[in-house]
Design a protein around this motif. Structure first.
Motif, PDB file in Angstrom:
ATOM      1  N   GLY A 191       1.978  46.703  24.290  1.00  0.00           N
ATOM      2  CA  GLY A 191       2.794  47.563  23.437  1.00  0.00           C
ATOM      3  C   GLY A 191       3.762  46.768  22.587  1.00  0.00           C
ATOM      4  O   GLY A 191       3.960  45.565  22.778  1.00  0.00           O
ATOM      5  N   PRO A 192       4.385  47.426  21.623  1.00  0.00           N
ATOM      6  CA  PRO A 192       5.265  46.721  20.687  1.00  0.00           C
ATOM      7  C   PRO A 192       6.484  46.077  21.332  1.00  0.00           C
ATOM      8  O   PRO A 192       7.087  45.184  20.745  1.00  0.00           O
ATOM      9  N   LEU A 193       6.864  46.510  22.530  1.00  0.00           N
ATOM     10  CA  LEU A 193       8.023  45.926  23.213  1.00  0.00           C
ATOM     11  C   LEU A 193       7.608  45.098  24.423  1.00  0.00           C
ATOM     12  O   LEU A 193       8.445  44.760  25.260  1.00  0.00           O
ATOM     13  N   ALA A 194       6.334  44.752  24.522  1.00  0.00           N
ATOM     14  CA  ALA A 194       5.855  43.942  25.645  1.00  0.00           C
ATOM     15  C   ALA A 194       6.605  42.621  25.680  1.00  0.00           C
ATOM     16  O   ALA A 194       6.834  41.978  24.651  1.00  0.00           O
ATOM     17  N   GLY A 195       7.002  42.218  26.879  1.00  0.00           N
ATOM     18  CA  GLY A 195       7.738  40.978  27.043  1.00  0.00           C
ATOM     19  C   GLY A 195       9.236  41.139  26.966  1.00  0.00           C
ATOM     20  O   GLY A 195       9.976  40.204  27.301  1.00  0.00           O
ATOM     21  N   GLN A 196       9.722  42.296  26.526  1.00  0.00           N
ATOM     22  CA  GLN A 196      11.151  42.537  26.451  1.00  0.00           C
ATOM     23  C   GLN A 196      11.638  43.271  27.708  1.00  0.00           C
ATOM     24  O   GLN A 196      10.869  43.942  28.394  1.00  0.00           O
ATOM     25  N   VAL A 197      12.930  43.111  27.967  1.00  0.00           N
ATOM     26  CA  VAL A 197      13.548  43.738  29.137  1.00  0.00           C
ATOM     27  C   VAL A 197      14.725  44.579  28.673  1.00  0.00           C
ATOM     28  O   VAL A 197      15.609  44.081  27.960  1.00  0.00           O
ATOM     29  N   ALA A 198      14.737  45.850  29.059  1.00  0.00           N
ATOM     30  CA  ALA A 198      15.794  46.782  28.663  1.00  0.00           C
ATOM     31  C   ALA A 198      16.543  47.271  29.885  1.00  0.00           C
ATOM     32  O   ALA A 198      15.931  47.728  30.861  1.00  0.00           O
ATOM     33  N   LEU A 199      17.857  47.194  29.841  1.00  0.00           N
ATOM     34  CA  LEU A 199      18.732  47.716  30.894  1.00  0.00           C
ATOM     35  C   LEU A 199      19.427  48.953  30.350  1.00  0.00           C
ATOM     36  O   LEU A 199      20.110  48.882  29.322  1.00  0.00           O
ATOM     37  N   ILE A 200      19.256  50.071  31.033  1.00  0.00           N
ATOM     38  CA  ILE A 200      19.856  51.335  30.594  1.00  0.00           C
ATOM     39  C   ILE A 200      20.777  51.826  31.702  1.00  0.00           C
ATOM     40  O   ILE A 200      20.311  52.159  32.803  1.00  0.00           O
ATOM     41  N   THR A 201      22.070  51.869  31.447  1.00  0.00           N
ATOM     42  CA  THR A 201      22.989  52.375  32.461  1.00  0.00           C
ATOM     43  C   THR A 201      22.896  53.898  32.527  1.00  0.00           C
ATOM     44  O   THR A 201      22.527  54.567  31.557  1.00  0.00           O
ATOM     45  N   GLY A 202      23.218  54.444  33.682  1.00  0.00           N
ATOM     46  CA  GLY A 202      23.153  55.892  33.848  1.00  0.00           C
ATOM     47  C   GLY A 202      21.755  56.432  33.654  1.00  0.00           C
ATOM     48  O   GLY A 202      21.569  57.484  33.042  1.00  0.00           O
ATOM     49  N   SER A 203      20.754  55.719  34.199  1.00  0.00           N
ATOM     50  CA  SER A 203      19.356  56.084  33.931  1.00  0.00           C
ATOM     51  C   SER A 203      18.651  56.659  35.151  1.00  0.00           C
ATOM     52  O   SER A 203      17.429  56.754  35.170  1.00  0.00           O
ATOM     53  N   GLU A 204      19.406  57.071  36.164  1.00  0.00           N
ATOM     54  CA  GLU A 204      18.775  57.720  37.306  1.00  0.00           C
ATOM     55  C   GLU A 204      18.345  59.148  36.958  1.00  0.00           C
ATOM     56  O   GLU A 204      17.517  59.737  37.665  1.00  0.00           O
ATOM     57  N   SER A 205      18.888  59.687  35.864  1.00  0.00           N
ATOM     58  CA  SER A 205      18.581  61.066  35.481  1.00  0.00           C
ATOM     59  C   SER A 205      18.843  61.253  33.993  1.00  0.00           C
ATOM     60  O   SER A 205      19.317  60.349  33.305  1.00  0.00           O
ATOM     61  N   GLY A 206      18.514  62.437  33.504  1.00  0.00           N
ATOM     62  CA  GLY A 206      18.897  62.853  32.156  1.00  0.00           C
ATOM     63  C   GLY A 206      18.373  61.985  31.025  1.00  0.00           C
ATOM     64  O   GLY A 206      17.248  61.467  31.073  1.00  0.00           O
TER      65      GLY A 206
END
Length: 275
Positions: free
Chosen positions: A7-22
């Motif tokens: 995919g277009p973001l393969a190899g990248q790492v994203a951290l999303i806070t508050g991502s257990e829900s919503g």
């Protein structure tokens, strides 16, 4: 491994806070669908693990860390989870925050501080911990703000103040780190469908249901998440979600007294919208 390793973001790492829900959960899902590895965060261990398992079952690369984003040491552990799990960090989305449903005159001072801290330090501390890695990757930082930060909203003083601060913070960081290659952006979210158990704080600090929002005004969490990820990929400075948000921005900039008149009128006629 990711079900979309090409995919277009393969190899990248994203951290999303508050991502257990919503919205955070759905944003993580979109990043995973596009090939990125994702790091989830939340305060409720059981819910966070449930979300991790759900995304892993969909074939995405995913790690998770229970961490209070208003605690800098916890944020250091959160960022360490990303590095230990995937070896790098390319994207930070600071989504975790607390909202309110209380007028300023009624709020206990400690409640105001709790809401403000979650929105300001809840973005500052993860960024401080993540910045060395984002500088190395010339990555992207997106602060999740609100359309209520554009013009203020009765019964939302601490929340609006905190969300407005993020826009100025992003602007300042763009100036300070102009030559770093790191992207700093803000997404002003409008009315969004919430999980049924979502709660905000009242004047005494007790969790209560969010104030009424007409369903026709709301976007789905998936729609909002898609806009957030597009904002990140395009490295935009500011994205205002919804026609209402863009209207607020224009009126506040050009006709601020008219904007205040509309808000005060709605406060009198639509009290359940605020209370």
């Amino acid at each position: 491994m990711s079900s979309n390793s090409a995919g277009p973001l393969a190899g990248q790492v994203a951290l999303i806070t508050g991502s257990e829900s919503g919205i955070g959960r759905e944003t993580a899902r979109v990043f995973g669908r596009l090939g990125a590895a994702v790091v989830l965060n939340g305060l409720q261990a059981e819910r966070l693990e449930h979300t991790r398992q759900a995304l892993a079952a969909e074939g995405y690369q995913v790690a998770a860390c229970v961490a209070d984003v208003t605690d800098f040491a916890a944020c250091e552990r959160l960022v360490a989870t990303a590095i230990d799990s995937f070896g790098r960090l390319d994207v930070l989305v600071t989504n975790a925050s607390i909202s309110q449903r209380a007028y300023f005159a009624d709020m206990q001072p400690e409640v105001f501080r709790q809401v403000l801290d979650s929105n300001v330090y809840g973005s500052v501390y993860p960024l401080k911990a993540a910045l060395p890695h984002l500088l190395q990757s010339q990555g992207s930082v997106t602060f999740i703000s609100s359309i209520s930060a554009l013009n203020g909203m009765p019964s939302g003083s601490a929340y609006c103040a905190g969300k407005a601060a993020l826009a100025n913070l992003a602007h300042t960081l763009r100036l300070e780190l102009a030559d770093s290659g790191v992207h700093f952006g803000v997404v002003h979210i409008g009315f969004t469908q919430n999980d049924a158990d979502k709660r905000v704080l009242n004047a005494a600090g007790r969790p209560v249901p969010i104030a009424h929002r007409p369903p026709r005004w709301q976007k789905s969490q998936a729609e909002v998440a898609a806009i957030i990820v597009r904002h990140v990929r395009q490295r935009r400075r500011r994205t205002v979600i919804s026609a209402l948000g863009r209207l607020i921005l224009v009126v506040h900039s050009l006709l601020p007294r008219v904007g205040d008149w509309v808000v005060l009128l709605s406060q009198r006629r639509l009290r359940n919208f605020y209370e």
